[in-house]
Design an enzyme around this catalytic site. Structure first.
Site, mmCIF file in Angstrom:
data_model
loop_
_atom_site.group_PDB
_atom_site.id
_atom_site.type_symbol
_atom_site.label_atom_id
_atom_site.label_comp_id
_atom_site.label_asym_id
_atom_site.label_seq_id
_atom_site.Cartn_x
_atom_site.Cartn_y
_atom_site.Cartn_z
ATOM 1 N N GLU A 123 0.853 -1.185 0.000
ATOM 2 C CA GLU A 123 0.000 0.000 0.000
ATOM 3 C C GLU A 123 0.894 1.243 0.000
ATOM 4 O O GLU A 123 1.736 1.412 0.888
ATOM 5 C CB GLU A 123 -0.914 0.009 1.220
ATOM 6 C CG GLU A 123 -1.655 1.315 1.476
ATOM 7 C CD GLU A 123 -2.484 1.778 0.286
ATOM 8 O OE1 GLU A 123 -2.296 2.947 -0.152
ATOM 9 O OE2 GLU A 123 -3.302 0.990 -0.221
ATOM 10 N N ASP A 150 5.113 1.466 -3.088
ATOM 11 C CA ASP A 150 4.424 1.354 -4.364
ATOM 12 C C ASP A 150 4.332 -0.111 -4.794
ATOM 13 O O ASP A 150 5.321 -0.859 -4.712
ATOM 14 C CB ASP A 150 5.177 2.169 -5.408
ATOM 15 C CG ASP A 150 4.581 2.050 -6.786
ATOM 16 O OD1 ASP A 150 3.581 2.731 -7.052
ATOM 17 O OD2 ASP A 150 5.098 1.245 -7.587
ATOM 18 N N ASP A 171 -5.676 -4.370 -6.686
ATOM 19 C CA ASP A 171 -6.854 -3.586 -6.309
ATOM 20 C C ASP A 171 -6.420 -2.170 -5.946
ATOM 21 O O ASP A 171 -6.813 -1.635 -4.920
ATOM 22 C CB ASP A 171 -7.572 -4.262 -5.139
ATOM 23 C CG ASP A 171 -8.916 -3.621 -4.830
ATOM 24 O OD1 ASP A 171 -9.541 -3.063 -5.755
ATOM 25 O OD2 ASP A 171 -9.344 -3.662 -3.661
#
Length: 292
Positions: A123, A150, A171
């Protein structure tokens, strides 16, 4: 002759209850938290019995995460149910990578379904990580590992160091769409390289994107034919080797059916989506700028 008063009182009570319900449905969302972020203002709010995370606006219908407050295990969004249905393709993944945290719906669901699995999450936004912990009951630990970086850099490093995953779920969204560097041939080649032989990649994208045909061509270029699941969002399910046949999908779905009930996953409905297979299209594939 019975008195009309009890009937009148009953009707008044019923009408008042309906009025309260109507007010609850149309009440303004209640803001719980707001903080700035380089990727868009992070908002947490409650609306119509759900706690949600969004960027910039509480009125945007493209919400990042929503959790049913009374039934927190239920998967509110169709795209999360479609992504979890990738267990029909690989029912027992033991090493899972998820790019993008949001409110941790996928992370928490997979942890409950697969308590022995290790789930890594990449995240990029520390603010999202704080919000997931404070407002959505996300609990990192030895089996639920969080990496604040990243997603592409994480995957490139995993490729370089020889890490392998049974399942990779993509996602990651910014305010508008999937970041472009997570859509290219070069990126997907790294994803494919970190999949085990029977591994599966699951990507949440949009059905109404201008890049729809290019996305399809890009995934097909790297993985070959893929399952194309659609309801609201589009979820791509691709494999490193050949796609499983319908009989295998059905057997795997049957094996996990009872476990999926608490998460509001209708196995038969989700299984029907796997009839749609996308093959190579004629659109131009998406490449890194240096390769275009």
């Amino acid at each position: 002759m019975p008195s009309a008063c009890p009937l009148l009182v009953s009707r008044l009570i019923t009408g008042f209850a309906a009025l309260l319900l109507s007010l609850a449905v149309y009440a303004e969302p209640r803001l719980l938290h707001s903080e700035p972020s380089p990727f868009g203002k992070i908002l947490v709010f409650e609306d119509n019995g759900e706690r949600c995370l969004n960027f910039n606006s509480v009125t945007d219908l493209g919400r990042q995460t929503c959790m049913d407050i009374r039934h927190p295990d239920a998967l509110v969004f169709s795209y999360t149910r479609m992504m979890i249905s990738a267990l029909f393709v690989h029912p027992r993944p033991q090493h899972i990578l998820i790019v993008g945290l949001g409110g941790a719906s996928l992370q928490k669901t997979l942890a409950k379904l697969l308590p022995e699995a290790t789930i890594d999450t990449a995240e990029i936004d520390p603010g999202v990580a704080r919000v997931a912990k404070e407002y959505f009951d996300y609990r990192p630990g030895p089996k639920q590992r969080l990496f604040l970086e990243d997603g592409r850099l994480f995957i490139e490093n995993a490729h370089r160091t020889g890490q392998q995953y049974d399942m990779v779920l993509l996602d990651a969204f910014d305010v508008d769409y999937v970041p472009r560097h997570l859509m290219t041939v070069e990126f997907l080649e790294h994803v494919k390289a970190i999949l085990k032989i029977d591994g599966v990649v699951v990507a949440n994208t949009f059905t109404n994107s201008d890049l729809y045909e290019q996305e399809s061509a890009t995934y097909a270029h790297v993985f070959g034919p893929f399952f194309n699941l659609r309801q609201g969002n589009r979820v791509i399910v691709a494999t490193r080797e050949a796609l499983p046949d319908p009989a295998t999908l059905k057997d795997n779905a049957r094996a996990v059916k009872d476990k999926l009930v608490p998460f509001s996953v209708d196995v038969e409905r989700e299984l029907d989506r796997y009839a749609h297979i996308q093959t190579q299209g004629t659109a131009k594939v998406i490449r890194d700028p240096a390769r275009e």
